[in-house]
Enzyme design. Structure first.
Site, PDB file in Angstrom:
ATOM      1  N   ILE A 156      13.007  33.481  11.452  1.00  0.00           N
ATOM      2  CA  ILE A 156      14.480  32.760  10.841  1.00  0.00           C
ATOM      3  C   ILE A 156      15.155  32.868  12.412  1.00  0.00           C
ATOM      4  CG2 ILE A 156      16.767  33.094  10.138  1.00  0.00           C
ATOM      5  CD1 ILE A 156      15.366  33.968   7.497  1.00  0.00           C
ATOM      6  N   ASP A 157      15.376  31.838  13.149  1.00  0.00           N
ATOM      7  CA  ASP A 157      16.039  32.031  14.823  1.00  0.00           C
ATOM      8  C   ASP A 157      17.532  31.918  14.292  1.00  0.00           C
ATOM      9  OD1 ASP A 157      16.876  29.425  14.500  1.00  0.00           O
ATOM     10  OD2 ASP A 157      15.316  28.527  15.660  1.00  0.00           O
ATOM     11  N   SER A 158      18.410  32.074  15.417  1.00  0.00           N
ATOM     12  CA  SER A 158      19.752  32.217  15.264  1.00  0.00           C
ATOM     13  C   SER A 158      20.372  31.060  14.883  1.00  0.00           C
ATOM     14  CB  SER A 158      20.124  32.721  16.477  1.00  0.00           C
ATOM     15  OG  SER A 158      19.923  31.476  17.758  1.00  0.00           O
TER      16      SER A 158
END
Length: 93
Positions: free
Chosen positions: A46-48
């Site tokens: 999960i990226d920003s």
């Protein structure tokens, strides 16, 4: 007419909401069974931007606002759920 503020009564309900978030599983191909409160967000890839989109879904559904700077302090699913729980309960986080 304004939105009615929905509430979740505990952290397990927030986890359930999170696990039913279509965005999380549709785009990231994550196994629900693998997610616990101790699961590290980076291990889920999960990226920003993904996290921000999930937050926006939550904000829209529960008619609340979460400050973006709070997101950088999140390391685990439990941290994320704690932030959401405190925000729904009206605590300053």
């Amino acid at each position: 007419m304004g939105k009615i503020k929905k509430t979740l009564k505990d952290k397990q309900e927030i986890k359930k909401w999170l696990l039913n978030n279509k965005r999380l599983f549709m785009y990231l191909n994550i196994q629900k069974e693998a997610i616990t409160f101790k699961t590290e967000l980076y291990s889920l890839n999960i990226d920003s931007l993904d996290l921000l989109e999930i937050i926006i879904d939550f904000e829209d559904e529960f008619n609340i606002k979460i400050e973006e700077e709070k997101l950088s302090k999140l390391n685990t699913v439990g941290d994320f759920i704690e932030l959401l729980y405190n925000k729904i309960k009206g605590d300053k986080v």
